[in-house]
Write an enzyme that holds these catalytic residues in place. Sequence first.
Site, PDB file in Angstrom:
ATOM      1  N   SER A 186      19.490 -57.223   3.955  1.00 56.02           N
ATOM      2  CA  SER A 186      19.915 -57.716   2.645  1.00 56.02           C
ATOM      3  C   SER A 186      21.440 -57.562   2.583  1.00 56.02           C
ATOM      4  CB  SER A 186      19.233 -56.898   1.545  1.00 56.02           C
ATOM      5  OG  SER A 186      19.916 -57.091   0.327  1.00 56.02           O
TER       6      SER A 186
ATOM      7  N   ARG B  76      29.879 -58.394  -9.469  1.00 57.58           N
ATOM      8  CA  ARG B  76      28.772 -58.775 -10.366  1.00 57.58           C
ATOM      9  C   ARG B  76      29.215 -59.134 -11.785  1.00 57.58           C
ATOM     10  NH1 ARG B  76      25.802 -60.529  -6.477  1.00 57.58           N
ATOM     11  NH2 ARG B  76      24.714 -58.945  -5.264  1.00 57.58           N
TER      12      ARG B  76
ATOM     13  N   ASP C 168      15.370 -65.910  -1.398  1.00 56.41           N
ATOM     14  CA  ASP C 168      14.921 -65.537  -2.753  1.00 56.41           C
ATOM     15  C   ASP C 168      15.330 -66.569  -3.800  1.00 56.41           C
ATOM     16  OD1 ASP C 168      13.685 -63.178  -2.015  1.00 56.41           O
ATOM     17  OD2 ASP C 168      15.443 -61.931  -2.410  1.00 56.41           O
TER      18      ASP C 168
ATOM     19  N   ASP D  63      22.449 -53.981  -9.186  1.00 56.37           N
ATOM     20  CA  ASP D  63      22.985 -55.298  -9.526  1.00 56.37           C
ATOM     21  C   ASP D  63      22.340 -55.899 -10.774  1.00 56.37           C
ATOM     22  OD1 ASP D  63      24.844 -55.321  -7.479  1.00 56.37           O
ATOM     23  OD2 ASP D  63      23.418 -56.127  -6.023  1.00 56.37           O
TER      24      ASP D  63
HETATM   25  N1  ARG Z   1      24.856 -50.271  -2.994  1.00 59.32           N
HETATM   26  C1  ARG Z   1      25.913 -51.150  -3.395  1.00 59.32           C
HETATM   27  C2  ARG Z   1      25.986 -51.203  -4.887  1.00 59.32           C
HETATM   28  O1  ARG Z   1      25.097 -50.781  -5.551  1.00 59.32           O
HETATM   29  C3  ARG Z   1      25.778 -52.511  -2.765  1.00 59.32           C
HETATM   30  C4  ARG Z   1      24.663 -53.358  -3.289  1.00 59.32           C
HETATM   31  C5  ARG Z   1      24.539 -54.621  -2.535  1.00 59.32           C
HETATM   32  N2  ARG Z   1      23.721 -55.559  -3.233  1.00 59.32           N
HETATM   33  C6  ARG Z   1      22.831 -56.329  -2.648  1.00 59.32           C
HETATM   34  N3  ARG Z   1      22.154 -57.139  -3.428  1.00 59.32           N
HETATM   35  N4  ARG Z   1      22.564 -56.322  -1.364  1.00 59.32           N
HETATM   36  O2  ARG Z   1      26.950 -51.674  -5.442  1.00 59.32           O
END
Ligand code: ARG
Length: 425
Positions: free
Chosen positions: A194, A113, A32, A142
Amino acid sequence: MPEAEPTALSASYLASRDEVERVLLLYSGGLDTSVMCKWIQDEYGAEVVALTVNLGQPGEDYDVVRQKALDLGAVAAEVVDAREEFARDFIVPAIKANAVYGLGYPLFTALGRPLIAKIAVEQARIHGCDTIAHGCTGKGNDQVRIEGTVATLAPELKVIAPVREWQMGREEEIAYAREHGIPIKGGAEQTPYSIDDNLWGRSSEGRWIEELDRAPEQDVFQLVTPPALAPDEPEMVEVEFEKGVPVALNGERMGLVDLLEKAAQIGARHGVGIIDHIEDRIVGLKVRDIYEVPAAAIILPAHAELERLTGTIHQNRFKEGLDRQWAYLVYAGLWWEPLRVNLDAFMDSANETATGTIGVECFKGVARVVTRSSPYAVYDASLATFETSGGLFSQNASPGFIELWSLQSRMAYRLRESLEEGQDG
Ligand code: ARG
């Protein structure tokens, strides 16, 4: 009053095409963000500065990632090692707050993040960028965490989120990558999971994980050994804390990053920290995540046990509620919310006595607290024993306590009984 100008943008911090000249791209080296690196140059006619933040992603080769960005035409490519800051300013507060969301997600992504976005702001300013680009989709948490951070810390910067707007599927992305000579790692046949990972854990989403009735396929576990294949001998890990901060493992003092990595190694070897989690995202969706959190699976229960021992019943019961609030704020992308800072002051205060050593036994997928010691333990073995009575605790005093403790409940119970009898008769 004049009418507000109608605008195509749904938020004031989003960039319109004509104002984008130099973009700070949060770059992981994956498909990506690699496609984005080219796409931004082509579609916006803008320069790209790539930024990769090292939060302790296991096995990442940052030189390769950096070079890949330059090969894709980035005018500069920065790698920032933020592991210390991440451990000290993000993971430690999470430990002090026993932070888990839902039924066991220790928030590693949610903690990472805001730091990544903060560093993006710093680098954007250093490199004279007007816009920050990230690779989040429009369906996850995110985007909220990153854009919320940028909008809070840098109102002068704009944001673009190409994956949210370009409407390319994976096939089209791969076609775009081929056309523009972007290398695709791991082969194009199989859609990959992912993945997001750092010092505090690793998550996988997508593919069969989206089918809730399917048990995990083994290839998803890249960090933690399947419990059935873990060693037949249990291993004891003693975690020493000072004021809530882990400072030593098995009697050996070490820096936080090393300590977290070492704990992760031990946990991973013993199959500890696999979590198959249904989660309520803040954007409304329910999603399933597979988490591998070998360090958190050892350190969080150890810390919680220490607090149990050193806090009074009143402190312990009160703190549970605040712990949950802390975790929810951080999960929900509000790291910079003043309430989180208020709560941290409380957490620090509550952790003044969280000093001591907790032994955790790791064995075939289970991490279990087995030993505890602390100079602050509100515990007196001579009082707890069944054998004797006397000193501060007189067993003779108990019946009087029971009579008063149960008084209101007994009165209310009997009142209801007699009223119900009256109705029946
Ligand atoms: N579900 C978790 C969260 O919202 C993990 C997210 C993982 N992010 C990703 N871009 N794969 O914090």
